[in-house]
Design a protein around this motif. Sequence first.
Motif, PDB file in Angstrom:
ATOM      1  N   PHE A  12      66.820  56.501   2.844  1.00 25.22           N
ATOM      2  CA  PHE A  12      66.771  55.955   4.198  1.00 25.22           C
ATOM      3  C   PHE A  12      65.318  55.667   4.558  1.00 25.22           C
ATOM      4  CE2 PHE A  12      70.805  58.356   4.471  1.00 25.22           C
ATOM      5  CZ  PHE A  12      71.621  57.345   4.949  1.00 25.22           C
ATOM      6  N   LEU A  14      62.918  55.681   7.674  1.00 24.55           N
ATOM      7  CA  LEU A  14      62.772  56.122   9.057  1.00 24.55           C
ATOM      8  C   LEU A  14      61.705  55.255   9.725  1.00 24.55           C
ATOM      9  CD1 LEU A  14      62.832  59.978   8.437  1.00 24.55           C
ATOM     10  CD2 LEU A  14      64.640  58.639   9.511  1.00 24.55           C
ATOM     11  N   CYS A  97      68.178  63.592   4.319  1.00 16.54           N
ATOM     12  CA  CYS A  97      68.717  63.131   5.604  1.00 16.54           C
ATOM     13  C   CYS A  97      69.957  63.933   5.984  1.00 16.54           C
ATOM     14  CB  CYS A  97      69.049  61.645   5.514  1.00 16.54           C
ATOM     15  SG  CYS A  97      69.526  60.896   7.091  1.00 16.54           S
ATOM     16  N   ARG A 168      78.138  52.380   4.898  1.00 19.95           N
ATOM     17  CA  ARG A 168      76.913  51.770   5.422  1.00 19.95           C
ATOM     18  C   ARG A 168      76.604  50.406   4.780  1.00 19.95           C
ATOM     19  NH1 ARG A 168      75.623  57.197   4.866  1.00 19.95           N
ATOM     20  NH2 ARG A 168      74.642  56.814   2.839  1.00 19.95           N
ATOM     21  N   ARG A 172      70.034  50.888   5.492  1.00 20.76           N
ATOM     22  CA  ARG A 172      69.276  52.144   5.384  1.00 20.76           C
ATOM     23  C   ARG A 172      68.057  52.204   6.298  1.00 20.76           C
ATOM     24  NH1 ARG A 172      65.352  51.980   0.991  1.00 20.76           N
ATOM     25  NH2 ARG A 172      64.936  49.826   0.403  1.00 20.76           N
ATOM     26  N   LEU A 174      66.688  53.165   9.510  1.00 20.37           N
ATOM     27  CA  LEU A 174      67.065  54.041  10.626  1.00 20.37           C
ATOM     28  C   LEU A 174      65.996  53.927  11.713  1.00 20.37           C
ATOM     29  CD1 LEU A 174      69.419  56.056  11.042  1.00 20.37           C
ATOM     30  CD2 LEU A 174      67.886  57.855  10.277  1.00 20.37           C
ATOM     31  N   HIS A 175      66.366  53.385  12.850  1.00 18.54           N
ATOM     32  CA  HIS A 175      65.387  53.175  13.930  1.00 18.54           C
ATOM     33  C   HIS A 175      65.161  54.460  14.719  1.00 18.54           C
ATOM     34  CE1 HIS A 175      64.841  48.835  13.477  1.00 18.54           C
ATOM     35  NE2 HIS A 175      66.100  48.845  13.058  1.00 18.54           N
ATOM     36  N   HIS A 176      64.619  55.435  14.018  1.00 16.43           N
ATOM     37  CA  HIS A 176      64.359  56.745  14.606  1.00 16.43           C
ATOM     38  C   HIS A 176      63.356  57.455  13.716  1.00 16.43           C
ATOM     39  CE1 HIS A 176      64.936  59.898  17.370  1.00 16.43           C
ATOM     40  NE2 HIS A 176      66.227  59.794  17.572  1.00 16.43           N
ATOM     41  N   CYS A 179      66.946  61.970  11.234  1.00 19.98           N
ATOM     42  CA  CYS A 179      68.363  61.625  11.094  1.00 19.98           C
ATOM     43  C   CYS A 179      69.163  62.267  12.218  1.00 19.98           C
ATOM     44  CB  CYS A 179      68.878  62.083   9.724  1.00 19.98           C
ATOM     45  SG  CYS A 179      68.076  61.247   8.350  1.00 19.98           S
ATOM     46  N   SER A 183      71.726  57.367  16.293  1.00 18.68           N
ATOM     47  CA  SER A 183      71.087  56.270  15.554  1.00 18.68           C
ATOM     48  C   SER A 183      71.725  56.063  14.187  1.00 18.68           C
ATOM     49  CB  SER A 183      69.587  56.530  15.395  1.00 18.68           C
ATOM     50  OG  SER A 183      69.360  57.789  14.790  1.00 18.68           O
ATOM     51  N   MET A 184      72.273  57.115  13.584  1.00 20.35           N
ATOM     52  CA  MET A 184      72.865  56.983  12.243  1.00 20.35           C
ATOM     53  C   MET A 184      74.175  56.210  12.244  1.00 20.35           C
ATOM     54  SD  MET A 184      72.060  60.240   9.871  1.00 20.35           S
ATOM     55  CE  MET A 184      72.676  59.278   8.491  1.00 20.35           C
ATOM     56  N   LEU A 187      74.183  52.474  11.581  1.00 19.41           N
ATOM     57  CA  LEU A 187      74.049  51.927  10.229  1.00 19.41           C
ATOM     58  C   LEU A 187      75.401  51.520   9.644  1.00 19.41           C
ATOM     59  CD1 LEU A 187      71.492  54.420   8.591  1.00 19.41           C
ATOM     60  CD2 LEU A 187      71.022  52.255   9.735  1.00 19.41           C
TER      61      LEU A 187
END
Length: 311
Positions: A12, A14, A97, A168, A172, A174-176, A179, A183-184, A187
């Motif tokens: 992922f 981040l 994650c 998904r 991959r 992840l706008h954070h 995890c 936000s997950m 995906l």
Amino acid sequence: MGLTNSSVKEDFILVGFSDQPDLEKILFVGVLVSYILTLIGNAVIILISSIDPKLQTPMYFFLTHLSLVDICFTTSIVPQLLWNLRGPAKTITVLGCAVQLYVSLALGSTECVLLAVMAFDRYAAVCKPLHYATVMNPQLCLALAGVAWLSGIGNTLIQSTITLLLPRCGHRWLHHFFCEIPSMIKLACVDIHANEVQLFVASLVLLLFPLSLILISYGHIVKAIVRIKSTQAWQKALGTCGSHIMVVSLFYGTIIAIYIQPNSSYAHTQGKFISLFYTVVTPTLNPLIYTLRNKDVKGALGRLFHKDPGI
């Protein structure tokens, strides 16, 4: 080599605060200092609550559990955050994650219930002072702490597993910065409406139900003090409950903003900063709040660091 490349492709990414590189440098220093203070402050509370005879009470028993939760909670998130803030690499493995998701959600959920348990303890102390030792007996304290931990574990086993099982389709990014479920689930390459509803319901149970119990407890406390009509009673109750009220306000005020809201309003930047507050700032402030506002803790610290050799 091929195996390494394929595993990297599955990691992922981040995104975190990578769109603000100057801010990342400031955040790195701030988060690092905050994390060190969190570890020291909560470790000191666990230490003095364990060794000082005057702190062998239900209140400090639960405070020890809160400090342990805060240490583990921040440790599940901050080291990875610091690693991502210090350089261009923003990846986290699928396993990493998953571990972060399970552990952080378990501990966050445990803290929700633990704060409600602590409110009940304050209710017993203020409203049932003559029967406090009987009501808050060691068996009940252990049972209530156990309920808090089991609630957190049960919630994460359900929520995290459902989230990780979502297809998904190679997504991959992840706008954070860690995890986290809201936000997950973004995906997923399938309709996530059912997941959002299920998350909302679970959040109602594990956030608003404990918060309701906290408000009920403090409602009874206020009624009891009003009946006494004593300024001294008000001051004593505020001293007894003030620290807990501040901790509850900080924790619930920020975490509700993330979990109890429509998914469409979960703005990337806003959500990240709110999450930063309850994952990094609040665990740092908790021990400060309890030590600065609490004569018993300050007295215990004095006895710990300034022991009279003649005693």
